[in-house]
Motif scaffolding. Sequence first.
Motif, short mmCIF file in Angstrom:
data_model
loop_
_atom_site.label_atom_id
_atom_site.label_comp_id
_atom_site.label_asym_id
_atom_site.label_seq_id
_atom_site.Cartn_x
_atom_site.Cartn_y
_atom_site.Cartn_z
N PHE A 1 -1.11 -5.38 27.73
CA PHE A 1 -1.26 -6.65 28.44
C PHE A 1 -2.32 -7.54 27.82
CE2 PHE A 1 0.47 -3.57 31.45
CZ PHE A 1 1.63 -4.23 31.82
N LYS A 2 -3.28 -6.94 27.12
CA LYS A 2 -4.33 -7.70 26.45
C LYS A 2 -3.73 -8.67 25.42
CE LYS A 2 -8.22 -6.86 23.35
NZ LYS A 2 -7.56 -6.84 22.05
N ASP A 3 -2.72 -8.22 24.69
CA ASP A 3 -2.07 -9.08 23.70
C ASP A 3 -0.89 -9.85 24.29
OD1 ASP A 3 -3.86 -8.30 21.70
OD2 ASP A 3 -2.58 -6.66 21.03
N ALA A 4 -0.28 -9.29 25.33
CA ALA A 4 0.88 -9.95 25.95
C ALA A 4 0.47 -11.21 26.71
CB ALA A 4 1.59 -8.98 26.90
N TYR A 5 -0.66 -11.16 27.41
CA TYR A 5 -1.07 -12.27 28.25
C TYR A 5 -1.23 -13.58 27.48
CZ TYR A 5 -3.47 -15.06 31.74
OH TYR A 5 -3.80 -16.07 32.60
N PRO A 6 -1.97 -13.61 26.34
CA PRO A 6 -2.09 -14.89 25.64
C PRO A 6 -0.76 -15.42 25.10
CG PRO A 6 -3.41 -13.18 24.54
CD PRO A 6 -2.80 -12.57 25.76
N GLU B 1 0.57 -11.50 37.27
CA GLU B 1 0.51 -10.04 37.33
C GLU B 1 -0.27 -9.44 36.17
OE1 GLU B 1 4.56 -8.71 37.56
OE2 GLU B 1 4.84 -9.52 39.57
N TRP B 2 -0.04 -9.95 34.97
CA TRP B 2 -0.67 -9.36 33.78
C TRP B 2 -2.16 -9.63 33.73
CZ3 TRP B 2 3.40 -11.07 29.57
CH2 TRP B 2 4.63 -10.44 29.85
N LYS B 3 -2.59 -10.75 34.31
CA LYS B 3 -4.03 -11.06 34.32
C LYS B 3 -4.80 -9.96 35.01
CE LYS B 3 -7.16 -14.87 35.05
NZ LYS B 3 -7.28 -16.27 35.44
N LEU B 4 -4.19 -9.37 36.02
CA LEU B 4 -4.83 -8.30 36.79
C LEU B 4 -4.86 -6.97 36.03
CD1 LEU B 4 -3.17 -9.04 40.24
CD2 LEU B 4 -5.44 -9.76 39.46
N LYS B 5 -4.05 -6.86 34.97
CA LYS B 5 -3.91 -5.61 34.23
C LYS B 5 -4.74 -5.58 32.96
CE LYS B 5 0.63 -4.66 36.11
NZ LYS B 5 1.97 -4.27 35.86
N ILE B 6 -5.41 -6.69 32.67
CA ILE B 6 -6.19 -6.76 31.43
C ILE B 6 -7.53 -6.05 31.64
CG2 ILE B 6 -7.37 -8.28 29.80
CD1 ILE B 6 -5.19 -10.34 30.31
N ILE C 1 7.82 -7.74 25.15
CA ILE C 1 7.84 -6.49 24.37
C ILE C 1 6.48 -5.81 24.48
CG2 ILE C 1 8.03 -5.49 22.05
CD1 ILE C 1 9.96 -7.91 21.41
N LEU C 2 5.41 -6.57 24.27
CA LEU C 2 4.07 -6.00 24.33
C LEU C 2 3.73 -5.50 25.73
CD1 LEU C 2 2.22 -8.59 22.07
CD2 LEU C 2 2.83 -6.23 21.49
N ALA C 3 4.12 -6.25 26.75
CA ALA C 3 3.88 -5.82 28.12
C ALA C 3 4.63 -4.52 28.42
CB ALA C 3 4.28 -6.90 29.11
N GLY C 4 5.82 -4.39 27.87
CA GLY C 4 6.59 -3.17 28.04
C GLY C 4 5.92 -1.95 27.43
N PHE D 1 13.85 -22.37 30.87
CA PHE D 1 14.60 -21.68 31.92
C PHE D 1 13.98 -20.37 32.38
CE2 PHE D 1 16.69 -21.31 27.79
CZ PHE D 1 16.68 -19.93 27.57
N PHE D 2 12.90 -19.92 31.76
CA PHE D 2 12.20 -18.72 32.23
C PHE D 2 10.84 -19.06 32.84
CE2 PHE D 2 14.81 -16.17 29.08
CZ PHE D 2 15.46 -15.43 30.05
N LYS D 3 10.66 -20.30 33.25
CA LYS D 3 9.36 -20.75 33.75
C LYS D 3 8.85 -19.87 34.89
CE LYS D 3 6.79 -24.66 35.54
NZ LYS D 3 6.79 -26.05 35.97
N ALA D 4 9.68 -19.59 35.87
CA ALA D 4 9.24 -18.78 37.01
C ALA D 4 8.86 -17.37 36.57
CB ALA D 4 10.34 -18.73 38.08
N ASP D 5 9.60 -16.80 35.64
CA ASP D 5 9.30 -15.46 35.13
C ASP D 5 7.96 -15.44 34.39
OD1 ASP D 5 11.74 -14.52 36.11
OD2 ASP D 5 12.76 -14.81 34.20
#
Length: 98
Positions: free
Chosen positions: A61-66, A93-98, A54-57, A82-86
């Motif tokens: 990304f600063k709050d979504a990543y942790p 991806e998000w690490k690069l957007k922080i 939700i936060l990434a959307g 079951f969402f491990k790969a996601d």
Amino acid sequence: TAIQSHVDGGWRAYANAARYYNETAKDPARALALVDASLAVKETWYNSWIKAQILAGQNNFKDAYPLAQKAFDLGSKDANFFFKADVEKALAEWKLKI
């Protein structure tokens, strides 16, 4: 007891509703309120991951990543992650957007 079991499992209904409001109804504000209610009942990899999405959307990304990292850490201890790969993909991806 049956009542305690219902209360303990209540996080899942809120989490699934949050996922619906985020992905289908496109109402991130409602989704955020629901996932926060889920997390208040019990913190799991699943509801942490939903809140991260939700936060990434919202490009937060600063709050979504942790939260994604927490989802990964909790999920790594769960046979039904079951969402491990996601989550792994999002972390990269998000690490690069922080």
